[in-house]
Design an enzyme around this catalytic site. Structure first.
Site, PDB file in Angstrom:
ATOM      1  N   LYS A  54     -24.566  27.168 -31.527  1.00 32.47           N
ATOM      2  CA  LYS A  54     -25.982  27.333 -31.166  1.00 32.47           C
ATOM      3  C   LYS A  54     -26.100  28.059 -29.827  1.00 32.47           C
ATOM      4  O   LYS A  54     -26.908  28.974 -29.669  1.00 32.47           O
ATOM      5  CB  LYS A  54     -26.671  25.962 -31.119  1.00 32.47           C
ATOM      6  CG  LYS A  54     -26.882  25.384 -32.517  1.00 32.47           C
ATOM      7  CD  LYS A  54     -27.234  23.914 -32.522  1.00 32.47           C
ATOM      8  CE  LYS A  54     -27.246  23.405 -33.968  1.00 32.47           C
ATOM      9  NZ  LYS A  54     -27.432  21.962 -34.093  1.00 32.47           N
ATOM     10  N   GLN A  98     -28.186  16.839 -30.271  1.00 32.09           N
ATOM     11  CA  GLN A  98     -27.306  16.973 -31.436  1.00 32.09           C
ATOM     12  C   GLN A  98     -27.087  15.595 -32.089  1.00 32.09           C
ATOM     13  O   GLN A  98     -26.712  14.637 -31.422  1.00 32.09           O
ATOM     14  CB  GLN A  98     -25.958  17.583 -31.007  1.00 32.09           C
ATOM     15  CG  GLN A  98     -25.015  17.870 -32.147  1.00 32.09           C
ATOM     16  CD  GLN A  98     -25.547  18.932 -33.119  1.00 32.09           C
ATOM     17  OE1 GLN A  98     -26.057  19.971 -32.702  1.00 32.09           O
ATOM     18  NE2 GLN A  98     -25.452  18.669 -34.405  1.00 32.09           N
ATOM     19  N   ASP A 121     -36.201  21.394 -33.188  1.00 37.10           N
ATOM     20  CA  ASP A 121     -35.524  20.937 -34.407  1.00 37.10           C
ATOM     21  C   ASP A 121     -36.551  20.515 -35.471  1.00 37.10           C
ATOM     22  O   ASP A 121     -36.216  20.347 -36.638  1.00 37.10           O
ATOM     23  CB  ASP A 121     -34.629  19.724 -34.079  1.00 37.10           C
ATOM     24  CG  ASP A 121     -33.165  20.019 -34.359  1.00 37.10           C
ATOM     25  OD1 ASP A 121     -32.863  21.046 -34.984  1.00 37.10           O
ATOM     26  OD2 ASP A 121     -32.319  19.191 -33.945  1.00 37.10           O
TER      27      ASP A 121
END
Ligand code: NAP
Length: 296
Positions: A54, A98, A121
């Site tokens: 990422k 994460q 997200d």
């Protein structure tokens, strides 16, 4: 028939070029550099490699990217304080924690602590609620990537029978919802299957578009689909290691038998995977743009 390959690698590349242009424009016109922070708790190797990928992509697009790694035994309060610090940092437009988090931390509590305007997200209940209502919001990255793949491949969704296998909160439920929204790229008739579905083959065989996110390698075979189906294989399963030690990946669809009947199919790797990270970048750029609107 041998299916057309829907390449996520190629589509992601095209979207990344568009994002680069947008990032340059934001910088030149408004002096804003989109900023993303990724927070990694502990040293899970898979999570480390996802976070590294990422950050690498963000750098390549000109996005300011910060990676914070904290010990696996960090307290929930300290992690919440870290999230709050970035909620109040003007350089940061997107916050990604994460997953999975260690067992002593309440995952929902941490995700809900992210400012919904920085929730790139798309997992915060405010964004999920807006998605359900068809409002403008951050869409969760994998379903968002599937929508883009279908649209950019010219697949007609209006009136289509869409069958989704898997009902997770990050893939199955949101993609089912997005496909039935009353707008371009939606308007489908959607069936959502899971482990309690009776006679799953009945459903998969009548799908015009079949989206599989079950986490079971090569689960869907050629005899479970109809001629001309469009297949989106979300699964990423490690089924072994090559001689050089590289993981061998398989999707949830038995590519070899299904491609003989499908009109189009995504490969694994190179299908949905590259789209997920790209949509995270798209959401981060969107967040930076929205921060300008909020200032006006
Ligand atoms: N490419 C990407 O970027 C990306 C992103 C996310 C996930 N993935 C991959 O996609 C796959 C699914 O991930 P996920 O997080 O959505 O999965 P998950 O949370 O493990 O959920 C799996 C879902 O599939 C259903 N299922 C499992 N076996 C089934 C069977 N035999 N018949 C019918 N339904 C079945 C489960 O039903 P129940 O609810 O009844 O248990 C569950 O709803 C994994 O391989 C994952 O690695 C890829």
């Amino acid at each position: 028939m041998s299916a057309k390959i829907i390449s996520g690698t190629e589509t992601a590349k095209a979207i990344r070029e568009e994002l680069k242009t947008e990032v340059t424009e934001l910088k030149e016109k408004y002096n804003v550099v989109p900023g993303l922070v990724t927070i990694l708790v502990g040293d899970n190797p898979a999570s480390q490699s996802y976070v590294a990928a990422k950050n690498k992509t963000a750098h390549a697009l000109g996005i300011h990217s910060e990676q914070v790694t904290v010990p696996g035994d960090i307290s929930e309060d300290d992690l919440l304080a870290l999230v709050d610090k970035y909620n109040n940092d003007d350089k940061i437009h997107g916050i990604l924690v994460q997953l999975p988090l260690p067992g002593h931390i309440n995952e929902a509590k941490v995700l809900f602590a992210i400012d919904p305007d920085k929730d790139v997200d798309g997992f915060h209940p405010v964004n999920i609620g807006k998605m359900m209502l068809g409002e403008q919001c951050f869409l969760p990255c994998t379903p968002h990537g599937i929508l883009e793949l279908l649209q950019r491949s010219g697949v007609e969704t209006s009136g289509a029978e869409v069958v989704v296998v898997g009902r997770s909160n990050i893939v199955g439920k949101p993609i089912a919802n997005l496909m039935l929204q009353k707008r371009a790229g939606g308007n489908a008739t959607v069936t959502l299957c899971h482990t309690r579905t009776r006679d799953m083959d009945f459903h998969t065989r009548r799908a015009d578009i079949l989206i599989v996110a079950a986490g079971v390698p090569k689960m869907i075979k050629g005899d479970q689909v109809k001629e001309g189906v469009v297949v989106i294989d979300v699964g990423v399963n490690r089924i072994g290691k090559s001689e050089s030690g590289k993981a061998i990946l398989a999707g949830d669809v038995d590519f070899d038998s299904v491609k003989e009947k499908a009109a189009a199919i995504t490969p694994v790797p190179g299908g949905v995977g590259p789209m997920t990270i790209t949509m995270l970048m798209k959401n981060t750029v969107q967040a930076a743009r929205q921060s300008l609107d909020n200032k006006e």
